[in-house]
Design a protein around this motif. Structure first.
Motif, PDB file in Angstrom:
ATOM      1  N   GLU A  81       0.833  -1.199   0.000  1.00 48.83           N
ATOM      2  CA  GLU A  81       0.000   0.000   0.000  1.00 48.83           C
ATOM      3  C   GLU A  81       0.873   1.256   0.000  1.00 48.83           C
ATOM      4  O   GLU A  81       0.605   2.218  -0.729  1.00 48.83           O
ATOM      5  CB  GLU A  81      -0.907  -0.029   1.228  1.00 48.83           C
ATOM      6  CG  GLU A  81      -1.877   1.125   1.334  1.00 48.83           C
ATOM      7  CD  GLU A  81      -2.710   1.027   2.600  1.00 48.83           C
ATOM      8  OE1 GLU A  81      -2.624   1.941   3.447  1.00 48.83           O
ATOM      9  OE2 GLU A  81      -3.451   0.030   2.746  1.00 48.83           O
ATOM     10  N   LEU A 261      -4.936  -0.068  -3.209  1.00 50.81           N
ATOM     11  CA  LEU A 261      -5.282   0.762  -2.055  1.00 50.81           C
ATOM     12  C   LEU A 261      -4.362   1.976  -1.961  1.00 50.81           C
ATOM     13  O   LEU A 261      -4.799   3.070  -1.607  1.00 50.81           O
ATOM     14  CB  LEU A 261      -5.210  -0.064  -0.770  1.00 50.81           C
ATOM     15  CG  LEU A 261      -6.359  -1.046  -0.552  1.00 50.81           C
ATOM     16  CD1 LEU A 261      -6.012  -2.013   0.575  1.00 50.81           C
ATOM     17  CD2 LEU A 261      -7.666  -0.317  -0.248  1.00 50.81           C
ATOM     18  N   LYS A 265      -5.722   5.854  -2.119  1.00 59.34           N
ATOM     19  CA  LYS A 265      -5.375   6.848  -1.107  1.00 59.34           C
ATOM     20  C   LYS A 265      -4.686   8.057  -1.740  1.00 59.34           C
ATOM     21  O   LYS A 265      -4.896   9.196  -1.312  1.00 59.34           O
ATOM     22  CB  LYS A 265      -4.485   6.210  -0.042  1.00 59.34           C
ATOM     23  CG  LYS A 265      -5.225   5.238   0.873  1.00 59.34           C
ATOM     24  CD  LYS A 265      -4.268   4.431   1.733  1.00 59.34           C
ATOM     25  CE  LYS A 265      -3.491   5.297   2.691  1.00 59.34           C
ATOM     26  NZ  LYS A 265      -2.570   4.481   3.521  1.00 59.34           N
ATOM     27  N   ALA A 299     -13.120   7.698   2.151  1.00 59.62           N
ATOM     28  CA  ALA A 299     -12.283   7.257   3.274  1.00 59.62           C
ATOM     29  C   ALA A 299     -12.835   5.975   3.882  1.00 59.62           C
ATOM     30  O   ALA A 299     -12.087   5.037   4.197  1.00 59.62           O
ATOM     31  CB  ALA A 299     -12.194   8.366   4.324  1.00 59.62           C
ATOM     32  N   MET A 300     -14.141   5.908   4.051  1.00 59.24           N
ATOM     33  CA  MET A 300     -14.770   4.720   4.612  1.00 59.24           C
ATOM     34  C   MET A 300     -14.606   3.516   3.688  1.00 59.24           C
ATOM     35  O   MET A 300     -14.247   2.418   4.133  1.00 59.24           O
ATOM     36  CB  MET A 300     -16.255   4.987   4.855  1.00 59.24           C
ATOM     37  CG  MET A 300     -17.007   3.781   5.409  1.00 59.24           C
ATOM     38  SD  MET A 300     -18.791   4.055   5.494  1.00 59.24           S
ATOM     39  CE  MET A 300     -19.223   4.074   3.749  1.00 59.24           C
ATOM     40  N   LYS A 301     -14.839   3.706   2.393  1.00 51.40           N
ATOM     41  CA  LYS A 301     -14.763   2.580   1.455  1.00 51.40           C
ATOM     42  C   LYS A 301     -13.334   2.055   1.318  1.00 51.40           C
ATOM     43  O   LYS A 301     -13.127   0.855   1.152  1.00 51.40           O
ATOM     44  CB  LYS A 301     -15.327   3.011   0.094  1.00 51.40           C
ATOM     45  CG  LYS A 301     -16.829   3.232   0.125  1.00 51.40           C
ATOM     46  CD  LYS A 301     -17.338   3.767  -1.209  1.00 51.40           C
ATOM     47  CE  LYS A 301     -18.837   4.050  -1.144  1.00 51.40           C
ATOM     48  NZ  LYS A 301     -19.353   4.596  -2.424  1.00 51.40           N
ATOM     49  N   ILE A 302     -12.367   2.956   1.368  1.00 50.08           N
ATOM     50  CA  ILE A 302     -10.978   2.510   1.334  1.00 50.08           C
ATOM     51  C   ILE A 302     -10.656   1.695   2.581  1.00 50.08           C
ATOM     52  O   ILE A 302      -9.996   0.653   2.508  1.00 50.08           O
ATOM     53  CB  ILE A 302     -10.024   3.714   1.197  1.00 50.08           C
ATOM     54  CG1 ILE A 302     -10.139   4.322  -0.206  1.00 50.08           C
ATOM     55  CG2 ILE A 302      -8.569   3.298   1.470  1.00 50.08           C
ATOM     56  CD1 ILE A 302      -9.409   5.640  -0.375  1.00 50.08           C
ATOM     57  N   GLU A 303     -11.149   2.140   3.732  1.00 42.58           N
ATOM     58  CA  GLU A 303     -10.891   1.398   4.969  1.00 42.58           C
ATOM     59  C   GLU A 303     -11.574   0.028   4.944  1.00 42.58           C
ATOM     60  O   GLU A 303     -11.005  -0.958   5.425  1.00 42.58           O
ATOM     61  CB  GLU A 303     -11.357   2.206   6.184  1.00 42.58           C
ATOM     62  CG  GLU A 303     -11.031   1.556   7.518  1.00 42.58           C
ATOM     63  CD  GLU A 303      -9.538   1.438   7.805  1.00 42.58           C
ATOM     64  OE1 GLU A 303      -9.195   0.827   8.837  1.00 42.58           O
ATOM     65  OE2 GLU A 303      -8.714   1.958   7.017  1.00 42.58           O
ATOM     66  N   ARG A 306      -9.281  -2.074   3.006  1.00 39.29           N
ATOM     67  CA  ARG A 306      -8.088  -2.438   3.787  1.00 39.29           C
ATOM     68  C   ARG A 306      -8.390  -3.589   4.743  1.00 39.29           C
ATOM     69  O   ARG A 306      -7.581  -4.506   4.910  1.00 39.29           O
ATOM     70  CB  ARG A 306      -7.582  -1.235   4.561  1.00 39.29           C
ATOM     71  CG  ARG A 306      -7.120  -0.083   3.692  1.00 39.29           C
ATOM     72  CD  ARG A 306      -6.715   1.098   4.541  1.00 39.29           C
ATOM     73  NE  ARG A 306      -5.336   0.987   4.983  1.00 39.29           N
ATOM     74  CZ  ARG A 306      -4.872   1.452   6.138  1.00 39.29           C
ATOM     75  NH1 ARG A 306      -5.702   2.016   7.004  1.00 39.29           N
ATOM     76  NH2 ARG A 306      -3.607   1.333   6.442  1.00 39.29           N
ATOM     77  N   LEU A 307      -9.550  -3.549   5.375  1.00 38.78           N
ATOM     78  CA  LEU A 307      -9.915  -4.612   6.300  1.00 38.78           C
ATOM     79  C   LEU A 307     -10.125  -5.940   5.578  1.00 38.78           C
ATOM     80  O   LEU A 307      -9.696  -6.997   6.051  1.00 38.78           O
ATOM     81  CB  LEU A 307     -11.173  -4.219   7.079  1.00 38.78           C
ATOM     82  CG  LEU A 307     -11.009  -3.046   8.048  1.00 38.78           C
ATOM     83  CD1 LEU A 307     -12.364  -2.610   8.600  1.00 38.78           C
ATOM     84  CD2 LEU A 307     -10.062  -3.392   9.189  1.00 38.78           C
TER      85      LEU A 307
END
Length: 402
Positions: A81, A261, A265, A299-303, A306-307
């Protein structure tokens, strides 16, 4: 569930981030950094690779005895990343597709002789490689069982006849992993072979023009017309080709997500910087609710991506093929990359659509993410098969021993 990373992984992440910021980001703004296919110029790439190697940031994905740093899939997720904050990052650190996936599968299943002859030159950065699997209709694409390229055995040699296309990197590759059919057995009919570019009996018909930008070596159409491969260059054993694809493609799909990712970002970063300085009708863009909703949603969708990536990486580190986890990550991250580039261009306006930023480069690159290594629809079908098989256990928790 422990989401902490080790100090060792954090050290690698921080050093990669510094290298990207100081060495690679400045190159993106220079026209003379690019080759004719909008990737980093090869002589410049060689110089950057030497710098990365000198700083111990080379082939981090491999075992230490192979020449890497043995970070595991979870450590790779963190570092990849960071690498792909720059569009030039993955190839500089020798973690770009298709070399990345080819190195990992050769490390895992190659014989000692094959590792010495076929793997080590890629690890050392002396050669590039390609994975020759996808075929035109009615051959194999997302479904390797449809592969029609055939391998005919004559004594201790196989002769290959067939047609491949969209083979990434083939134009500059020296080493190839080739999938061909050795029987009609639905499970044990495929075999994986290794071959060198200088062997006679094959040719690149064309480098297929794409929406671009392109990886080094492009996406090529290949004809095999009697290429001879000795039996010692069979990867694993005859009939084990489907297993080779399973071993290679799952982790390779996930490493795409790790890298994407970083690009997603970067899109948010560029959008936020512009929104903070651009003012219109008496208010800065960053203070407009519509812009805040777009960036907060990204920001939420990227997180979420990541999860999903980290869960899949964890499952791979536990020895699972992680098919469900990889498919979910692949769908989520491919789509959020495309959305991040689109929204960042929208916020930047004409500047985003121009070549004054890398956003238009990422946007064109991002569209392929929903196709490569299995289209979104294929991965949703895979998930539905697991749902039909497992029912409510599809969402079960893993229970620790003891």
């Amino acid at each position: 569930m422990d989401f902490q990373i080790s100090p060792r992984i954090e050290d690698f992440r921080a050093r990669i981030a510094a290298f990207v910021e100081e060495e690679l980001i400045p190159l993106e703004a220079r026209e003379d950094s690019y080759d004719d296919h909008e990737n980093i110029r090869l002589d410049l790439l060689d110089r950057m690779r030497e710098k990365a190697r000198a700083q111990g940031l080379w082939c981090l994905q491999l075992k230490q005895e192979t020449g890497g740093q043995d970070l595991g899939r979870m450590g790779m997720a963190v570092c990849y990343e960071a690498m792909n904050r720059s569009i030039f990052g993955p190839c500089v650190f020798n973690s770009a597709a298709p070399d990345d996936g080819n190195m990992m599968v050769l490390e895992q299943v190659g014989t000692d002789d094959q590792k010495e002859r076929w793997l080590q030159p890629i690890v050392q950065g002396k050669v590039r490689s390609a994975f020759s699997m996808t075929e035109p209709h009615p051959g194999g694409g997302s479904d390797p069982s449809m592969i029609r390229t055939r391998a005919e055995k004559h004594g201790d040699t196989y002769r290959i006849y067939g047609h491949k296309w969209y083979i990434t990197g083939a134009g500059v590759a020296d080493h190839f992993i080739l999938m061909a059919r050795t029987s009609d057995d639905p499970r044990y009919g495929l075999t994986a072979f290794l071959h060198h570019k200088d062997a006679p009996g094959w040719e690149i018909r064309r480098r297929i023009p794409i929406m671009g930008p392109e990886e080094h070596g492009g996406h090529c159409e290949i004809i095999y017309d009697g290429l001879e491969i000795p039996a010692r260059d069979v990867l694993m054993e005859e009939g084990q080709g489907l297993k080779v694809t399973q071993i290679r493609l799952g982790p390779a799909r996930l490493t795409h997500c790790m890298r994407w990712l970083g690009l997603a970002k970067r899109c948010v970063e560029i959008a936020r910087e512009y929104a903070a300085e651009r003012e219109g009708f008496g208010i800065k863009l960053k203070d407009r609710e519509s812009v805040q909703l777009m960036l907060g949603g990204l920001a939420m969708k990227i997180e979420i991506g990541r999860l999903l990536v980290m869960k899949a990486a964890w499952a791979l580190d536990q020895g699972s093929f992680a098919r469900q986890e990889v498919s979910m990550a692949k769908i989520q991250v491919a789509n959020v990359l495309h959305e991040a580039a689109d929204i960042a261009i929208q916020i930047n306006g004409a500047r985003g659509y121009s070549k004054d930023t890398v956003l238009e480069w990422i946007y064109r690159y991002a569209r392929q993410a929903r196709l490569v290594d299995g289209a979104d629809e294929v991965h949703r079908m895979v998930l539905n098969r697991f749902l039909d098989k497992e029912g409510s256990d599809f969402w079960k928790w893993q229970v620790a021993d003891g």
